[in-house]
Design a protein around this motif. Sequence first.
Motif, PDB file in Angstrom:
ATOM      1  N   THR A 150       7.582 -65.551  23.379  1.00  0.00           N
ATOM      2  CA  THR A 150       6.924 -65.531  24.572  1.00  0.00           C
ATOM      3  C   THR A 150       6.663 -67.006  24.988  1.00  0.00           C
ATOM      4  O   THR A 150       6.710 -67.638  26.195  1.00  0.00           O
ATOM      5  CB  THR A 150       5.639 -65.529  24.174  1.00  0.00           C
ATOM      6  N   SER A 154       7.683 -68.796  28.121  1.00  0.00           N
ATOM      7  CA  SER A 154       6.724 -68.987  29.289  1.00  0.00           C
ATOM      8  C   SER A 154       7.342 -70.284  29.843  1.00  0.00           C
ATOM      9  O   SER A 154       7.212 -70.666  30.751  1.00  0.00           O
ATOM     10  CB  SER A 154       5.722 -69.016  28.890  1.00  0.00           C
ATOM     11  N   LEU A 158       8.343 -69.439  33.699  1.00  0.00           N
ATOM     12  CA  LEU A 158       6.804 -69.710  34.363  1.00  0.00           C
ATOM     13  C   LEU A 158       7.292 -71.188  34.482  1.00  0.00           C
ATOM     14  O   LEU A 158       5.507 -71.481  35.148  1.00  0.00           O
ATOM     15  CB  LEU A 158       6.276 -68.955  33.489  1.00  0.00           C
ATOM     16  N   ARG A 160       5.864 -73.543  32.733  1.00  0.00           N
ATOM     17  CA  ARG A 160       4.583 -73.768  31.594  1.00  0.00           C
ATOM     18  C   ARG A 160       4.975 -74.849  30.885  1.00  0.00           C
ATOM     19  O   ARG A 160       6.377 -75.168  30.257  1.00  0.00           O
ATOM     20  CB  ARG A 160       4.058 -72.295  31.361  1.00  0.00           C
ATOM     21  N   GLY A 215       6.563 -59.396  28.228  1.00  0.00           N
ATOM     22  CA  GLY A 215       5.673 -60.066  28.571  1.00  0.00           C
ATOM     23  C   GLY A 215       4.998 -61.360  28.920  1.00  0.00           C
ATOM     24  O   GLY A 215       4.782 -60.939  30.175  1.00  0.00           O
ATOM     25  N   VAL A 216       6.401 -61.893  29.428  1.00  0.00           N
ATOM     26  CA  VAL A 216       6.772 -62.954  30.447  1.00  0.00           C
ATOM     27  C   VAL A 216       6.617 -62.420  32.218  1.00  0.00           C
ATOM     28  O   VAL A 216       6.703 -62.424  32.971  1.00  0.00           O
ATOM     29  CB  VAL A 216       7.588 -63.796  29.467  1.00  0.00           C
ATOM     30  N   GLU A 219       4.258 -60.628  32.929  1.00  0.00           N
ATOM     31  CA  GLU A 219       3.397 -61.801  34.221  1.00  0.00           C
ATOM     32  C   GLU A 219       3.242 -62.531  34.858  1.00  0.00           C
ATOM     33  O   GLU A 219       2.302 -62.978  35.998  1.00  0.00           O
ATOM     34  CB  GLU A 219       2.922 -62.641  32.916  1.00  0.00           C
ATOM     35  N   LYS A 220       4.488 -62.684  35.040  1.00  0.00           N
ATOM     36  CA  LYS A 220       5.529 -63.202  36.320  1.00  0.00           C
ATOM     37  C   LYS A 220       5.031 -62.229  37.583  1.00  0.00           C
ATOM     38  O   LYS A 220       4.227 -62.675  38.742  1.00  0.00           O
ATOM     39  CB  LYS A 220       6.720 -63.853  35.613  1.00  0.00           C
ATOM     40  N   VAL A 222       2.581 -59.895  37.928  1.00  0.00           N
ATOM     41  CA  VAL A 222       1.125 -60.206  38.088  1.00  0.00           C
ATOM     42  C   VAL A 222       0.665 -61.078  39.349  1.00  0.00           C
ATOM     43  O   VAL A 222       0.771 -61.146  40.021  1.00  0.00           O
ATOM     44  CB  VAL A 222       0.682 -59.906  36.959  1.00  0.00           C
ATOM     45  N   LYS A 223       0.951 -62.878  38.792  1.00  0.00           N
ATOM     46  CA  LYS A 223       1.037 -63.538  39.482  1.00  0.00           C
ATOM     47  C   LYS A 223       1.779 -63.367  40.884  1.00  0.00           C
ATOM     48  O   LYS A 223       1.235 -64.518  41.660  1.00  0.00           O
ATOM     49  CB  LYS A 223       1.245 -64.838  38.743  1.00  0.00           C
TER      50      LYS A 223
END
Length: 244
Positions: A150, A154, A158, A160, A215-216, A219-220, A222-223
């Motif tokens: 993760t 990320s 993402l 990050r 999961g990543v 999350e992408k 959702v954002k």
Amino acid sequence: MRDGETAKTTDVESLVRPPKSSEQATAAETAGSLKALSLVLVTLQTTLMVVLTRFTRVGDREAYSVCTMVIMTELLKLVFSVILLAREVDGVGRATNTLRTEFSHRRSECLKLLVPAGLYFCQNNVLIFAVTNLDTAVYQVCYQMKLVVTAMLSVVLLRRSLSKAQWLAVLLLCAGIVAVNMSAAGEKVQAKGGQNPTLGLMAVFFAAFTSGLAGVYFEKLVKGGQQSVWARNFFLALFSLFFG
């Protein structure tokens, strides 16, 4: 009203009405308590799931279909998602309309959930196979590889950035996983009950990779989207049932 009376009225109002800083502090304490409770519940759920799954899979107990178990789990998720969405929008009818509207007006966004749904469904099946073939402690440690995956994804997907302390934590986690595997290999304990530790390790690492990727990716989504959390969970469970 005279100035003296105005000052007294202001003093009384300041005593009756709590300052904003106190309200914010109370809200922060409540949020912190909820986070701590959520952490405890997730820890209990994860630990009990592994222990109970291994208890039902190892030994002379009657075997059951892993795929059926995963399907029933996703079915329960779907039901609870509808219930919580109905609570959020005040009514089952409104929840149904919300889901229908989401799929008709944001179909492309809903269909993107096919990817994490397929990954989660595959992961859940593989995890049960891994629990069946590994000791509980070895499984728990090796499955933490999902945190490493993760973190890496990320950074890549993402964009990050991780702090030095976070990179150090990732390296220590990798070192711990390697140490556990070297210790297990050095003991050369014979598998019991038809267990295959090698296949179990392959399965748990594959599940860790799919878990981190899903999961990543989720999350992408959702954002970048505007869907309700419970609507997303509903479509995730629905698509998982489709794969099942």
